[in-house]
Design a protein around this motif. Structure first.
Motif, PDB file in Angstrom:
ATOM      1  N   ILE A   1      45.160  55.967  45.939  1.00  0.00           N
ATOM      2  CA  ILE A   1      45.421  55.565  46.817  1.00  0.00           C
ATOM      3  C   ILE A   1      45.112  54.391  47.244  1.00  0.00           C
ATOM      4  O   ILE A   1      45.628  53.107  47.641  1.00  0.00           O
ATOM      5  CB  ILE A   1      46.409  56.190  47.638  1.00  0.00           C
ATOM      6  N   MET A   2      43.658  54.895  47.754  1.00  0.00           N
ATOM      7  CA  MET A   2      42.850  53.358  47.880  1.00  0.00           C
ATOM      8  C   MET A   2      42.423  52.534  46.850  1.00  0.00           C
ATOM      9  O   MET A   2      42.230  51.569  47.920  1.00  0.00           O
ATOM     10  CB  MET A   2      41.615  54.108  47.622  1.00  0.00           C
ATOM     11  N   GLN A   3      43.589  52.798  45.642  1.00  0.00           N
ATOM     12  CA  GLN A   3      43.410  50.690  44.654  1.00  0.00           C
ATOM     13  C   GLN A   3      44.496  49.716  44.951  1.00  0.00           C
ATOM     14  O   GLN A   3      44.493  49.284  44.676  1.00  0.00           O
ATOM     15  CB  GLN A   3      43.390  50.980  43.179  1.00  0.00           C
ATOM     16  N   ILE A   4      45.438  51.136  46.255  1.00  0.00           N
ATOM     17  CA  ILE A   4      46.515  49.803  46.386  1.00  0.00           C
ATOM     18  C   ILE A   4      46.983  50.011  48.311  1.00  0.00           C
ATOM     19  O   ILE A   4      47.229  48.829  48.336  1.00  0.00           O
ATOM     20  CB  ILE A   4      47.718  51.469  45.870  1.00  0.00           C
ATOM     21  N   PHE A   5      45.995  50.577  48.485  1.00  0.00           N
ATOM     22  CA  PHE A   5      46.508  50.243  50.475  1.00  0.00           C
ATOM     23  C   PHE A   5      45.475  48.997  51.003  1.00  0.00           C
ATOM     24  O   PHE A   5      44.417  48.981  50.021  1.00  0.00           O
ATOM     25  CB  PHE A   5      46.905  51.581  51.142  1.00  0.00           C
ATOM     26  N   GLU A   6      45.962  48.719  51.608  1.00  0.00           N
ATOM     27  CA  GLU A   6      44.989  47.223  52.174  1.00  0.00           C
ATOM     28  C   GLU A   6      45.082  46.585  51.569  1.00  0.00           C
ATOM     29  O   GLU A   6      44.062  45.562  50.872  1.00  0.00           O
ATOM     30  CB  GLU A   6      43.827  47.567  52.676  1.00  0.00           C
ATOM     31  N   GLY A   7      45.916  46.105  50.852  1.00  0.00           N
ATOM     32  CA  GLY A   7      46.114  45.215  49.647  1.00  0.00           C
ATOM     33  C   GLY A   7      45.971  45.508  48.784  1.00  0.00           C
ATOM     34  O   GLY A   7      44.627  45.929  48.555  1.00  0.00           O
ATOM     35  N   THR A   8      46.489  45.757  47.325  1.00  0.00           N
ATOM     36  CA  THR A   8      45.626  46.564  46.208  1.00  0.00           C
ATOM     37  C   THR A   8      45.067  45.947  45.456  1.00  0.00           C
ATOM     38  O   THR A   8      45.122  44.577  45.806  1.00  0.00           O
ATOM     39  CB  THR A   8      47.603  46.357  45.122  1.00  0.00           C
TER      40      THR A   8
END
Length: 379
Positions: free
Chosen positions: A358-365
């Protein structure tokens, strides 16, 4: 294993020692149970707030720690190495506080800031919508101004701490176009505000992520942060800092995976030797360590630029991109080091791998990060 950090002051070193102590005593014993049962860690964020860990980068005037971002991010990394979901929620709390502390009036800050930075009020960030994620300018949730305030109508999505938070940094449309979006400090308990059931996520199970539904909910006029139409500027400025928070969380998660893999490689034997002494696996661990160190270096570079008041938007995107891609690779490689055991829930590395995605996705992918970097290069 403790990370050999380069901290700017003795005070910062003492702070990191405090964070490690809290993480060892309060996070590590609870993480497996809460992540397995998908239950919320009641009282934990209040404890972090009492320790001063939820207001570190903000002014002492309002109860913050007045710490440089370089130090704050290393605190987040340390939390994430023990419990990624809690660290991400702490980062989002800081992100939700940013509009008030950066664009709020003195009266607004006097009214709410101290409770936010002490952890008495926990925040969520409400920008994304079901059809407006990466394209924030396309949001449709409306805030129609009337004599008694703003009537909010529409749906929001992907809210960390949704349904649990005491307030939300809410972005809603007050006019046409990208200049028609405004920011509000919205209370978590409001007539006309309801939440969907928590999303059934791959990871970060202990902290709920939900949709929110605004049905003619009324916000008082003094809930507007900044001017009407200033919302996207506030949101994007906040996201520069939020991306650094996620970069630090991803680095902490990767460090935890590396530590677990190195410990296991010292304990496991094959062909009469510890597996760490086999060059093929040793090189894999070396690449993992290089990825973690590189991730840390990129977020610290961006943080130091921010602390010096220098432009750092591109560096924040680079840090988010590098650190989260590194976390995905390092956690996947950690599973490989464990072999078949890595695919079971007997060890935490399978959870680390799920949490990294998910860290590759949220706060802008990470595709959006590449777009931000490319556009700045084009200028």
């Amino acid at each position: 294993m403790p990370v050999d950090r380069l901290l700017p002051t003795r005070e910062a070193e003492d702070l990191l020692d405090l964070v490690r102590d809290i993480a060892d005593k309060e996070l590590a014993p609870r993480v497996d149970e809460h992540e397995r049962t998908e239950t919320y860690p009641e009282g934990l964020f209040g404890l972090l707030g009492q320790a001063g860990l939820l207001g570190l980068p903000y002014p002492e005037e309002f109860g913050g720690g007045n710490q440089p971002y370089e130090v704050y991010l290393q605190v987040l990394e340390e939390l994430a190495a023990h419990w990624a979901a809690v660290a991400v929620a702490a980062s989002v709390h800081s992100l939700a506080a940013f509009p008030l502390l950066s664009a709020g009036t003195s009266a607004q800050c006097q009214r709410w800031a101290e409770d936010i930075l002490s952890g008495s009020l926990i925040g969520g960030y409400s920008l994304s919508e079901p059809q407006a994620g990466s394209d924030a300018a396309a949001l449709t949730c409306r805030a129609d101004k009337g004599p008694d305030g703003y009537r909010i109508n529409g749906a929001k999505a992907w809210i960390t701490h949704g349904g649990k938070a005491d307030f939300y940094a809410l972005f809603a449309r007050t006019g046409p176009g990208s200049d028609g979006i405004s920011c509000f400090f919205a209370p978590g308990q409001t007539d006309g505000l309801t939440f969907g059931r928590p999303e059934e996520k791959m990871g970060l199970h202990a902290i709920p992520t939900t949709a929110a539904f605004w049905d003619d909910a009324l916000l008082a006029p003094d809930r507007l942060i900044g001017r009407e139409g200033q919302g996207l500027k506030i949101a994007f400025s906040a996201l520069d800092s939020g991306r650094l928070g996620i970069a630090a969380c991803a680095t902490g998660l990767a460090q935890a995976a590396l530590d677990a893999a190195v410990t296991y490689a010292h304990e496991r034997t094959a062909f009469g030797r510890k597996i760490i002494d086999h060059q093929g696996l040793g090189f894999l661990l070396a690449d993992m360590a290089a990825a973690v160190d590189s991730a840390r270096a990129t977020y610290l570079d961006a943080a130091r630029r921010r602390d010096q008041g220098r432009p750092h938007s591109r560096q924040a995107s680079v840090a988010k991109l590098i650190a989260t891609d590194a976390a995905m690779k390092v956690t996947t490689d950690a599973v490989q080091v464990f072999g078949g055991y890595g695919y079971t829930r007997d060890y935490p590395v399978e959870r680390y791998m799920r949490e990294a995605k998910i860290m590759q996705i949220f706060e802008g992918t990470n595709q959006i990060q590449r777009l931000v970097i490319c556009r700045q290069l084009a200028r």
